[in-house]
Design a protein around this motif. Structure first.
Motif, mmCIF file in Angstrom:
data_model
loop_
_atom_site.group_PDB
_atom_site.id
_atom_site.type_symbol
_atom_site.label_atom_id
_atom_site.label_comp_id
_atom_site.label_asym_id
_atom_site.label_seq_id
_atom_site.Cartn_x
_atom_site.Cartn_y
_atom_site.Cartn_z
ATOM 1 N N GLN A 163 1.549 -17.119 -188.121
ATOM 2 C CA GLN A 163 1.095 -16.045 -188.084
ATOM 3 C C GLN A 163 1.950 -15.119 -188.926
ATOM 4 O OE1 GLN A 163 0.790 -14.626 -184.052
ATOM 5 N NE2 GLN A 163 -1.253 -15.117 -183.805
ATOM 6 N N ILE A 164 3.482 -15.353 -188.620
ATOM 7 C CA ILE A 164 4.433 -14.575 -189.397
ATOM 8 C C ILE A 164 4.383 -15.114 -190.848
ATOM 9 C CG2 ILE A 164 6.854 -14.422 -189.638
ATOM 10 C CD1 ILE A 164 7.075 -14.515 -186.618
ATOM 11 N N ALA A 165 4.382 -16.658 -190.928
ATOM 12 C CA ALA A 165 4.546 -17.059 -192.230
ATOM 13 C C ALA A 165 3.186 -16.473 -193.135
ATOM 14 C CB ALA A 165 4.536 -18.489 -192.370
ATOM 15 N N GLY A 166 2.039 -16.610 -192.543
ATOM 16 C CA GLY A 166 0.844 -16.184 -193.474
ATOM 17 C C GLY A 166 0.937 -14.903 -193.706
ATOM 18 N N THR A 167 1.142 -13.891 -192.844
ATOM 19 C CA THR A 167 1.592 -12.434 -193.560
ATOM 20 C C THR A 167 2.623 -12.312 -194.402
ATOM 21 O OG1 THR A 167 1.167 -11.744 -191.201
ATOM 22 C CG2 THR A 167 2.046 -10.246 -192.444
ATOM 23 N N VAL A 168 3.856 -13.129 -194.489
ATOM 24 C CA VAL A 168 4.936 -12.825 -195.063
ATOM 25 C C VAL A 168 4.606 -13.433 -196.609
ATOM 26 C CG1 VAL A 168 7.372 -13.242 -195.700
ATOM 27 C CG2 VAL A 168 6.618 -12.585 -193.360
ATOM 28 N N ILE A 169 4.093 -14.689 -196.700
ATOM 29 C CA ILE A 169 4.035 -15.543 -197.789
ATOM 30 C C ILE A 169 2.928 -14.835 -198.650
ATOM 31 C CG2 ILE A 169 3.228 -17.498 -198.964
ATOM 32 C CD1 ILE A 169 4.231 -19.030 -196.539
ATOM 33 N N VAL A 170 1.831 -14.237 -198.404
ATOM 34 C CA VAL A 170 0.783 -13.844 -199.013
ATOM 35 C C VAL A 170 1.100 -12.180 -199.507
ATOM 36 C CG1 VAL A 170 -0.815 -12.274 -197.368
ATOM 37 C CG2 VAL A 170 -1.759 -13.774 -199.155
ATOM 38 N N GLN A 171 1.980 -11.710 -198.783
ATOM 39 C CA GLN A 171 2.256 -10.222 -199.400
ATOM 40 C C GLN A 171 3.466 -10.285 -200.509
ATOM 41 O OE1 GLN A 171 2.916 -8.332 -195.300
ATOM 42 N NE2 GLN A 171 1.426 -6.935 -195.942
#
Length: 626
Positions: A163-171
């Motif tokens: 969840q954290i990685a998906g939010t951080v990477i795509v932004q």
């Protein structure tokens, strides 16, 4: 397992590749899903003219739909084919899905991404029954709690990190979308490579004919699960946990923003505490259970879920006002109680779920374990949908978020009471686990000599009024005790004895009818494949020495020839519950949490079960330590 350190499983090929495969599968589900949701919210991604909230709601339904549609089929596939080969096929499917998702991210095509989201739901549906049903094939019974705990804990940590990685990477600017494509594909490839190292796991039902009738097969496996009362109620217990969890996870973002006045980083902090708590509780299960399947942890877990859920309501009511990021939120001591409650909710959630998974694995027919897990996935999904509908209805009716969470915590009390009236074994095991855990440190030897299934008779020296409790708390299977009718009637203990199916007996000269009924009941239990335990001395020792075995054991074996397993208890002589220096339980306790020995000998065939030979074997196992 020679070492009692559960993390030693990571050094074995029969566990590590499975763990890595599962970890990165759960990680990728959430990496992809959260990246998709962030693009809907912040990049204006849309489909069919739906606004962002509607599309997010539709996405949740699309991901969960395959659990309803394909769980029954996936359970059958996991029974019919080698699970390691099936894992590799599922992971290859994941790589193909992520390649398609890469195209969707690149083209900003919501329809392609929704299709990939559905297929990732299919991926999870196929892998779910496989990962839990393969554990009993890879691990020894003594390792099952450890393996389930590590899988469950690792899954929640993977979900959190995804969840954290998906939010951080795509932004990430300016290359977030390119990076998420590479990340999703790379993680899928890691899972595929790990699955190739999984050892063979032969199909338990290779001749099974696959039924593609989704509704018919779904109904059939749920009905089949209902035939085993313990397994089915364990499935319901797990599904109830996901009902409770769905409410918390759904409303945690809103609680963080509206009730606690925090930004997105506060939500991330709280979900981290909850997820790490579940991971920690799952891993601790093996230690607390003494490396065996201990269903007494289930009531302990449900009590914690209710207690800290109720306390969270009051903690939220005293939350200080202000606008917070995660650092200022941590610094304000007024929030510590909220964080403590959420972390402990996670810990007790782990205590609750891990033994239930292990119980399903060991109590289900070996040819049906995968389908039992598939039934669990169907019920979980159904309960989560109902939880979502209930949450929406209560919030629209004017209930606040803290009041909604309190309602769920109170409902958990009622559901727990209902479940433990259906399966009193859970509550009985909890009482035994607490009682034995507080009084003794048990050093076991030879516990593997007690078979995992099939009838047998345990014989043991009789040192104290706690002997039956020690045996019940140590042996992994339910044990039916033959005991003196006067001990059977002891208050409080009588509840445990009755729930455990104990058999009161009296000497022929005192009550011949009760004695005959006792032997009939023993024969019935053994015919049903149960474990029966007797104390052949006929009474508790008065001098610490083993008394002459009485002929009752020979009569039992003559009537129902089954293996006899000798057990010797050590260290209980001189305890508060023994008759050393006077009547038992009539003197001041001298020691607490004392070390005792529990030695199990090799099974003795029925034809060699002479009472004198058995007595000599128990004496040998006990040695000089009384």
């Amino acid at each position: 397992m020679q070492s009692h350190n559960q993390f030693s499983l990571f050094g074995t090929r029969r566990f590590l590749p499975l763990f890595i495969t599962q970890f990165f599968g759960a990680f990728n589900d959430n990496l992809f899903k959260n990246a998709f949701l962030v693009m809907i919210v912040y990049a204006g991604l849309s489909a069919g003219g739906m606004d962002s909230q509607t599309l997010i709601g539709a996405s949740a339904g699309i991901f969960i739909l395959p659990f309803f549609l394909f769980s029954a089929v996936s359970g059958q596939l996991a029974e019919k084919f080698d699970k390691a080969r099936m894992a590799r096929a599922v992971k290859l499917l994941e790589v193909l899905i992520m390649l398609a998702a890469g195209y969707g991210f690149w083209q900003h095509n919501a329809y392609v991404l929704l299709g990939c989201l559905f297929m990732m739901g299919v991926h999870s549906t196929l892998f779910g029954p496989l990962k839990y049903s393969v554990l009993p094939q890879y691990l020894q019974p003594r390792e099952l709690m450890a393996g389930n705990g590590l899988i469950e804990g690792g899954t929640f940590i993977a979900i959190l990190l995804g969840q954290i990685a998906g939010t951080v990477i795509v932004q990430h600017q300016p290359h977030g979308e390119t990076m998420i494509i590479w990340a999703c594909v790379a993680v899928a490839v890691i899972g595929l490579l790990a699955s190739r190292s999984m050892p063979p796991a032969p199909a338990p039902a290779p001749d099974l004919k696959i039924s593609w009738n989704v509704l018919g097969e779904t109904w059939r496996i749920i009905n089949f699960s209902r035939q085993n009362k313990t397994v089915f109620n364990s499935l319901l217990g797990l599904s109830w946990f996901w009902f409770v969890g769905a409410i918390y996870l759904t409303y945690l973002p809103e609680m963080s923003k509206v009730v606690l006045h925090g930004d997105a980083s506060v939500y991330t902090l709280l979900i981290t505490l909850f997820s790490v708590g579940i991971g920690a509780g799952s891993v601790l299960c093996d230690k607390l259970s003494g490396h065996k399947i201990e269903v007494g942890l289930v009531p302990f877990g449900s009590m914690g879920l209710s207690a800290f859920g109720i306390d969270l309501y009051f903690a939220l009511g005293h939350s200080p006002l202000g606008n917070y990021d995660w650092i200022s939120f941590l610094r304000d001591s007024g929030h510590w109680r909220v964080m403590f409650d959420l972390a402990l909710l996670g810990v007790f959630g782990g205590f609750y779920t891990v033994p239930l998974y292990a119980l399903i694995q060991t109590r289900s027919d070996k040819r049906f374990v995968s389908r039992a897990i598939a039934a669990n996935n169907i019920l979980n999904s159904l309960f989560m949908v109902v939880a979502s509908a209930m949450g929406i209805a209560l919030i629209k009716a004017g209930l606040s978020i803290p009041a909604l969470l309190l309602t769920v915590a109170l409902l958990n009390v009622l559901v727990a009471i209902y479940i433990y009236t259906l399966i009193p074994e859970f509550l009985m095991r909890f009482l035994v686990w607490i009682l034995i855990g507080l009084l003794y440190r048990i050093k076991e030897r030879g516990l593997e000599n007690i078979p995992d299934e099939g009838p047998c008779v345990l014989i043991c020296n009789h040192v104290s009024f706690m002997d039956a409790m020690v045996i019940a708390g140590t042996v992994r299977r339910p044990v039916r005790f033959v005991m003196d009718h006067r001990i059977f009637k002891i208050p409080v203990l009588n509840f445990i004895f009755r729930v455990a199916g104990a058999i009161p007996i009296a000497p022929a000269k005192e009550d011949p009818t009760l004695k005959d009924k006792a032997f009939d009941r023993v024969a019935q239990y053994l015919a049903e494949g149960e474990v029966v335990c007797i104390f052949p001395e006929g009474a508790i020792t008065r001098d610490g020495e083993i008394r002459t075995f009485r002929p009752g054991i020979e009569e039992i074996i003559k009537r129902t020839p089954v293996p006899v397993i000798p057990i010797a208890l050590q260290g209980l002589w001189g305890s508060f519950f023994s008759r050393k220096d006077g009547a038992a339980m009539m003197k001041m306790p001298r020691r607490f949490w004392s070390r005792i020995g529990f030695n199990v000998g090799a099974p003795v065939p029925a034809e060699a079960a002479d009472r004198m030979a058995l007595e000599a074997r128990v004496r040998e196992l006990r040695g000089d330590w009384k």
